[in-house]
Design a protein around this motif. Sequence first.
Motif, mmCIF file in Angstrom:
data_model
loop_
_atom_site.group_PDB
_atom_site.id
_atom_site.type_symbol
_atom_site.label_atom_id
_atom_site.label_comp_id
_atom_site.label_asym_id
_atom_site.label_seq_id
_atom_site.Cartn_x
_atom_site.Cartn_y
_atom_site.Cartn_z
ATOM 1 N N LYS A 1 0.810 -1.223 0.000
ATOM 2 C CA LYS A 1 0.000 0.000 0.000
ATOM 3 C C LYS A 1 0.840 1.269 0.000
ATOM 4 C CE LYS A 1 -0.568 0.208 5.050
ATOM 5 N NZ LYS A 1 -1.551 0.254 6.160
ATOM 6 N N PHE A 2 2.146 1.151 0.270
ATOM 7 C CA PHE A 2 3.023 2.317 0.279
ATOM 8 C C PHE A 2 3.701 2.549 -1.069
ATOM 9 C CE2 PHE A 2 3.062 0.663 4.693
ATOM 10 C CZ PHE A 2 2.432 1.721 5.308
ATOM 11 N N GLY A 3 3.335 1.760 -2.091
ATOM 12 C CA GLY A 3 3.937 1.890 -3.406
ATOM 13 C C GLY A 3 3.370 3.052 -4.191
ATOM 14 N N PRO A 4 3.868 3.228 -5.414
ATOM 15 C CA PRO A 4 4.775 2.345 -6.158
ATOM 16 C C PRO A 4 6.246 2.482 -5.763
ATOM 17 C CG PRO A 4 4.181 4.214 -7.512
ATOM 18 C CD PRO A 4 3.380 4.341 -6.258
ATOM 19 N N VAL B 1 2.136 11.696 -1.862
ATOM 20 C CA VAL B 1 1.894 12.220 -3.208
ATOM 21 C C VAL B 1 1.052 11.209 -3.985
ATOM 22 C CG1 VAL B 1 4.019 13.578 -3.281
ATOM 23 C CG2 VAL B 1 4.048 11.209 -4.085
ATOM 24 N N ARG B 2 0.499 11.631 -5.097
ATOM 25 C CA ARG B 2 -0.261 10.717 -5.948
ATOM 26 C C ARG B 2 0.697 9.710 -6.613
ATOM 27 N NH1 ARG B 2 -3.141 15.579 -6.450
ATOM 28 N NH2 ARG B 2 -5.381 15.342 -6.039
ATOM 29 N N GLU B 3 0.156 8.562 -7.018
ATOM 30 C CA GLU B 3 0.996 7.498 -7.577
ATOM 31 C C GLU B 3 1.765 7.941 -8.814
ATOM 32 O OE1 GLU B 3 -0.581 3.516 -7.861
ATOM 33 O OE2 GLU B 3 -2.116 3.986 -6.358
ATOM 34 N N ASN C 1 -0.259 6.271 -1.088
ATOM 35 C CA ASN C 1 -1.089 5.335 -0.313
ATOM 36 C C ASN C 1 -2.042 4.631 -1.261
ATOM 37 O OD1 ASN C 1 0.048 5.781 2.155
ATOM 38 N ND2 ASN C 1 -1.526 7.187 2.889
ATOM 39 N N ARG C 2 -1.606 3.490 -1.806
ATOM 40 C CA ARG C 2 -2.447 2.743 -2.727
ATOM 41 C C ARG C 2 -3.741 2.299 -2.051
ATOM 42 N NH1 ARG C 2 2.106 -1.037 -5.566
ATOM 43 N NH2 ARG C 2 2.316 0.107 -7.520
ATOM 44 N N GLY C 3 -4.820 2.387 -2.799
ATOM 45 C CA GLY C 3 -6.094 1.917 -2.277
ATOM 46 C C GLY C 3 -6.835 2.943 -1.447
ATOM 47 N N THR C 4 -6.211 4.097 -1.153
ATOM 48 C CA THR C 4 -6.856 5.164 -0.392
ATOM 49 C C THR C 4 -6.784 6.446 -1.199
ATOM 50 O OG1 THR C 4 -6.140 4.148 1.694
ATOM 51 C CG2 THR C 4 -6.865 6.439 1.788
ATOM 52 N N SER D 1 -6.325 10.341 2.421
ATOM 53 C CA SER D 1 -5.272 9.495 3.005
ATOM 54 C C SER D 1 -4.510 10.223 4.104
ATOM 55 C CB SER D 1 -4.308 9.045 1.907
ATOM 56 O OG SER D 1 -3.731 10.164 1.258
ATOM 57 N N ARG D 2 -3.884 9.434 4.973
ATOM 58 C CA ARG D 2 -3.076 9.962 6.071
ATOM 59 C C ARG D 2 -1.783 9.165 6.178
ATOM 60 N NH1 ARG D 2 -5.522 13.569 9.428
ATOM 61 N NH2 ARG D 2 -7.757 13.892 9.072
ATOM 62 N N SER D 3 -0.870 9.654 7.004
ATOM 63 C CA SER D 3 0.411 8.963 7.162
ATOM 64 C C SER D 3 0.880 9.053 8.605
ATOM 65 C CB SER D 3 1.468 9.559 6.229
ATOM 66 O OG SER D 3 1.946 10.799 6.738
#
Length: 212
Positions: free
Chosen positions: A123-126, A184-186, A168-171, A176-178
């Motif tokens: 989920k932290f990719g790419p 940033v966006r994918e 944050n993939r999937g969110t 999203s939060r961290s």
Amino acid sequence: MKKVVAVFAAAAVLAAAVASQDLDPFAALGDIAPTLDKPGDYRGGDVFIRASARRDRLVVVEIPIDGRGRAGRYEVESHNRVTQGAGADLITRDGKVPGYSAVPEGFPEGTHRVTGVTARTDKFGPYSIGTDAEGLVDAYRVTKEDGKVVSSEYAGKVRDYGYSIHSNRGTPFESSRSWGCIIVREADCRRLARTLRADRAAGGDQYVVAGR
């Protein structure tokens, strides 16, 4: 390695330093990069990622590899919304500390080196763009049952590491939060990774300069 001697460079200082050159390799650099000992130290191709005070915008400046031409520059939308409560992993220089949790803080201000660009499929990719940024967080000793905290004891302020730039993939980006990392966006994450990897391959250094 280049020696960073100041956090921000004044545009006038940079202009004066290269006044004798026909072509200004630092044009459009502005105050984004720290001042180095000599203008020639920029040669070799460095990348500076300037994070705004609110961490909602990243300005990326690429110094030309050969020291000629205009510096490359582009912007990326970002955010630094952190999760609430003591739910973050406590990460020291040696890695994650079992049995402890921390209250996340925002991405630390200052000039930080990029330590690596790692491809990820979770989920932290790419990509995860690691830095040597150091924070200070409230830490707690915790006991968990079935993955949930059932008791905690305040352990004081602790130096915290592991700050990076990632997606944050999937969110959705907007919600999203961290745990303190810049999000940033994918597509933008891929672009940043390409820029940094190309510069590292050419022998340059990369920095994240985070304002206050």
